[in-house]
Write an enzyme that holds these catalytic residues in place. Structure first.
Site, short mmCIF file in Angstrom:
data_model
loop_
_atom_site.label_atom_id
_atom_site.label_comp_id
_atom_site.label_asym_id
_atom_site.label_seq_id
_atom_site.Cartn_x
_atom_site.Cartn_y
_atom_site.Cartn_z
N ASP A 3 6.05 13.66 42.61
CA ASP A 3 6.75 14.44 41.60
C ASP A 3 6.30 15.90 41.61
O ASP A 3 5.13 16.19 41.88
CB ASP A 3 6.50 13.82 40.21
CG ASP A 3 7.59 14.18 39.22
OD1 ASP A 3 8.58 14.83 39.62
OD2 ASP A 3 7.45 13.81 38.04
N ASN A 35 17.95 8.94 40.28
CA ASN A 35 18.10 10.25 40.93
C ASN A 35 19.54 10.54 41.37
O ASN A 35 19.88 11.69 41.66
CB ASN A 35 17.16 10.37 42.14
CG ASN A 35 15.71 10.58 41.76
OD1 ASN A 35 14.80 10.13 42.46
ND2 ASN A 35 15.46 11.26 40.64
C1 IPE Z 1 10.25 14.77 43.05
O1 IPE Z 1 10.30 16.10 42.67
C2 IPE Z 1 11.19 14.45 44.19
C3 IPE Z 1 12.32 13.57 43.89
C4 IPE Z 1 12.55 12.97 42.75
C5 IPE Z 1 13.29 13.36 44.95
P1 IPE Z 1 11.26 16.54 41.51
O2 IPE Z 1 12.55 16.96 42.11
O3 IPE Z 1 11.34 15.48 40.47
O4 IPE Z 1 10.49 17.81 40.93
P2 IPE Z 1 10.45 18.30 39.43
O5 IPE Z 1 10.05 17.15 38.57
O6 IPE Z 1 11.82 18.81 39.08
O7 IPE Z 1 9.42 19.39 39.44
MG MG Z 2 10.46 15.13 38.66
#
Ligand code: IPE
Ligand code: MG
Length: 228
Positions: free
Chosen positions: A2, A50
């Site tokens: 994350d 996601n």
């Molecule tokens: C994690 O980084 C990667 C995935 C979920 C693919 P994020 O995209 O969640 O990063 P933040 O939480 O917005 O900083």
């Molecule tokens: Mg994230």
């Protein structure tokens, strides 16, 4: 894994740049885990939730993961790493990406060095519902359903329970990750964003884990069998 988006935002870069920067950490942590003698490493790359992100970001992630898988397949093979993918059920996953996942799983299937599970389009609740469906289809009488039998209907049933979960970026949530298998996991929440996380930080998490007193609902080790 994350914190990619925040890593990019702090540099006034698009979120996709943060995802790109994640690749170096992924390789670093795989190598560190392998060297440290970790038997099972799982990386949470993309959740069933996601899909709610903007289409352009989702498309970028799909392309990036495909590029990473293809680029590092020889390294994974050379290191004796057995690769698997957990999830990968949604029809929106590009066909050629799903095929690359299958190819890498087959290519590395006989490796015994470390099992790397990439959770992609993964949801812990979905796995539990699918296991319930599978049990019902098998015609198992309700009274015969045990935790052990139920677990055999989860995907990759040889995967052991999770010992340690590391969630970077300071967020403290489970986010639907391997819900059945984390029942007695230890958790650490490093503040570092995933693209800044490196082998020494991973080893520090392993040291934290080593110092935890895992009781599984029992008594502290010192007073074991000496209940007062
Ligand atoms: C994690 O980084 C990667 C995935 C979920 C693919 P994020 O995209 O969640 O990063 P933040 O939480 O917005 O900083
Ligand atoms: Mg994230």
């Amino acid at each position: 894994m994350d914190g990619n988006g925040r890593w990019a935002e702090r540099r006034s870069l698009p979120r996709t740049a943060g995802h790109n920067a994640a690749e170096a950490t992924v390789i670093d942590i795989i190598e560190a885990a392998r060297s440290a003698g970790v038997g099972w490493l799982s990386l949470y790359a993309f959740s069933t939730e996601n899909w709610n992100r903007p289409g352009a970001e989702v498309d970028h992630l799909m392309r990036l993961v495909r590029r990473v898988v293809r680029k590092h397949a020889p390294l994974l093979l050379a290191r004796g790493i057995r690769c698997r993918f957990l999830g990968v059920a949604d029809p929106r996953i590009p066909r050629d990406l799903a095929r690359d996942f299958e190819d890498l799983t087959t290519l590395t299937g006989d490796n015994r060095g470390m099992t790397l599970t990439v959770a992609f389009d993964h949801g812990g609740r979905r796995d539990i519902v699918e296991a319930a469906r599978s049990l019902i289809r098998s015609g198992t009488p309700a009274d015969e359903v045990t935790e052990r039998l139920f677990a055999e209907h989860l995907p990759w049933p040889d995967t052991p329970d999770v010992d340690l979960v590391i969630r970077t970026s300071g967020e403290q949530r489970i986010s639907n990750f391997m819900l059945w298998k984390v029942a007695y996991a230890e958790w650490v929440f490093p503040e570092l964003l995933w693209p800044d996380f490196r082998a020494p930080d991973f080893l520090a998490c392993l040291h934290t884990y080593r110092d935890r007193d895992r009781r599984f609902g029992g008594l502290p080790h010192q007073t074991n069998g000496d209940a007062r």
